[in-house]
Structure formats: C-alpha cells, structure tokens
Scaffold this active site. Structure first.
Site, PDB file in Angstrom:
ATOM      1  N   CYS A   1       0.861  -1.185   0.000  1.00 55.69           N
ATOM      2  CA  CYS A   1       0.000   0.000   0.000  1.00 55.69           C
ATOM      3  C   CYS A   1       0.894   1.231   0.000  1.00 55.69           C
ATOM      4  O   CYS A   1       1.664   1.435   0.947  1.00 55.69           O
ATOM      5  CB  CYS A   1      -0.937  -0.003   1.202  1.00 55.69           C
TER       6      CYS A   1
ATOM      7  N   CYS B   1      -3.164   7.335  -4.994  1.00 57.46           N
ATOM      8  CA  CYS B   1      -2.951   5.889  -4.880  1.00 57.46           C
ATOM      9  C   CYS B   1      -1.534   5.503  -5.302  1.00 57.46           C
ATOM     10  O   CYS B   1      -1.179   5.615  -6.476  1.00 57.46           O
ATOM     11  CB  CYS B   1      -3.988   5.109  -5.672  1.00 57.46           C
TER      12      CYS B   1
END
Length: 332
Positions: free
Chosen positions: A89, A252
């Site tokens: 992530c 992101c």
C-alpha cells in the site's frame, strides 16, 4: 473481554491511515509474505474490527510495524484495510512512516533512508525532514508490470469496454477513455461506486492472474479510472476503487505504480521520467520511473512515489466482546 488497541490516526494526501502501535499479534513466518498469510488465517478479526464500521469506515486503511525480517532492514510493515490484508500500500507506507518517525515508534539506522520488509518485497523510503516533522516521503516501490492489454469486458447494465491490467503491488483494471467513456470528469462518484465492482468481477472472470514470484498475490482487486488532469503540474488524473464501497482520496501509490508500468510498457515513459498523478480531490503524488527490470517473462519497472501525510490524532480503540458489532460491519 475488552481488547484495547493504541493507534495513531492520520491521512496521506487525503486518504486515511490508521497506524496500530499495539498490541500486535505474533505472526509466524520467515518473511512478511508468510506473516501476511498467518495474519489472514488467524488474526483477520483485528482488521475487520479496526477498519470496518463502527470503528472505521469504507475508506479506512491501516498498517502495523514489526521487527525486520531481513538483516539490513529497519522494520517490517503489514497493511490492513477494508479490502483485505494487502501485499503493498503506497499511501499507507507514506502515512504510517510519517507518523511512526515523528512519534518514535521505531528508529531507523539512517533517519533519511528507511528500509522496510513488506509482503510484496523490499521497500525503501527517502525521508524529507523539516526539523522534527516529516514533510514528505518518497517510496521506492517493488517491481511493477503490465500484465494484460486490450482485455474486452462486457459490463452488465453499461457497455462493453477495453481495459489493461497492471501490477504495482496490487492488480489494477485500468479504464482509459474510449467510446462510451470520455473522461473521469464525466463520472459521478455514484457511477464509480456502481460500475467498479462490475468491472473488477468481469476482469477476474475473464483472466486468472497471479504474481510470477508469489502465487498468493492473485486476482484483480482494484479498478483505476483515468482522466485528464485539472492541475497543470499533473500528467494524468485518476480515481481508484477498492473494497466494496471505497474510492481512494489520494492518487494511490500502488495504482500510480501500475499506471506508470502500463505507460512504460507502451514506450510513453522511460527510466528517469517523472509522472505527476492527480487524485479525485486534487492531491498529487510525484511518481518517477527509477529503472527498468523484469518480473518473470514480463518487462517491468521500478517506480517511486513521493507524497506527504499529516497526523490527525491519537486514538485508543476498544473492541468489546459484548458488542454485537465487535467484528465490524459494512452497509451495502
């Protein structure tokens, strides 16, 4: 029994990050990929309790730091969010590192260069300090590649579309402008929430994907809608869907890595090139193609992403066994 978790809450370029500082479950395994599998098998209730409502929400994302698995790393990191226990992530790394370093959760050998063992592989981070505050973090991500090109999908209730699938730590179905989809600006939030699960399901029905080096990393988990940037500094804008009802508020990190891998495979980005990516809310990640490499038989890149994070508070969370919603819930 009442389980008590100490957390640092914040966000990275708009998307939430909850750093759980303790107590952490003991995880079995020689590396973080094995420890991730052990967490999924035996401790996933912690993720559900801390990420889902009523203690979290659809966009909630979190992380935990563990001792290093390799001799030269400073720490290991585990990622949890509403969509699962992720291999990697990007915004979570930026946010968790910012809060950990500012609060002394662990002390790296070099405060400017942090080496992390993640489930997806080795992550290196350059830390931009301003006094005792972290002004920015650039993470050198794992190798990323374009896995599938020109995949035709028939989306129920909408239309047939063409997508590429790329890996940047997670697998992304990338939807670019085409007949019937001119730009992200034409999509409402409701459109993205309605269509993304259908795109993801159709992609997973059409192809079976697993990472060449780790078959436990498998399947399309995210949908990335592309568009023209609004900010003159950016080359592209995107909205990433994950979980059941989540749209990433940041640009992101793994999605930006996947997008750069897609563009590099086309020859539109080369080693040394920058790629500024804009989020749905206007925040920016500074991407860069650091090097060319390979994954299995695939040409790949080593991407890096720079962003910032802010801590918003300190949180003590109770999970009480008497609570009928101790395990969390989502509203469909």
């Amino acid at each position: 029994m009442r389980h008590v978790f100490q957390c640092l809450d914040g966000h990275a370029c708009g998307n939430p990050v909850r750093l759980i500082t303790g107590p952490l479950p003991f995880l079995k395994g020689a590396d973080m990929a094995e420890k991730r599998a052990d967490f999924i098998a035996h401790h996933d209730w912690i993720r559900r309790s801390l990420m889902f409502e009523p203690r979290g929400h659809d966009m909630m994302s979190g992380a935990m730091f563990y001792p290093p698995c390799s001799d030269d790393a400073d720490a290991s990191i585990l990622f949890i969010e509403t969509s699962g226990c992720l291999p990697m992530c990007g915004h979570g790394t930026i946010g968790a590192l910012t809060m950990a370093l500012e609060n002394g959760v662990f002390t790296p050998a070099d405060r400017q260069q942090v080496k992390l063992d993640a489930p997806a592989g080795r992550i290196e981070a350059e830390i931009d300090w301003q006094g005792d505050r972290v002004a920015g973090v650039r993470i050198r991500n794992i190798a990323s590649y374009l896995a599938v090109t020109g995949l035709m999908l028939d989306i129920p209730g909408w239309q047939a579309i063409t997508v590429d699938i790329a890996y940047g730590g997670n697998y992304y179905a990338i939807i670019e402008p085409q007949p019937g989809y001119a730009d992200l600006d034409e999509m409402s939030v409701a459109d993205i929430l309605r269509l993304s699960p259908l795109v993801r399901a159709a992609a997973n029905e059409a192809v079976t994907l697993s990472h060449p080096d780790d078959p436990r990393v498998a399947g399309v988990s995210h949908a990335l809608w592309t568009g023209r940037p609004r900010d003159p500094r950016a080359q592209a804008r995107n909205a990433v869907f994950y979980g059941e009802r989540a749209i990433d508020r940041s640009p992101c990190g793994t999605g930006t890595s996947a997008r750069m891998a897609q563009l590099a495979a086309r020859g539109e980005l080369r080693p040394g090139d920058d790629f500024i990516h804009e989020s749905l809310i206007g925040s920016l990640f500074e991407g860069k193609v650091e090097a060319a490499t390979t994954i299995g038989d695939h040409a790949a890149i080593i991407p890096s992403i720079k962003g910032w994070a802010i801590q918003t508070g300190i949180n003590t969370i109770w999970v009480d066994d008497r609570d009928p919603y101790a395990g969390g819930f989502t509203v469909g």
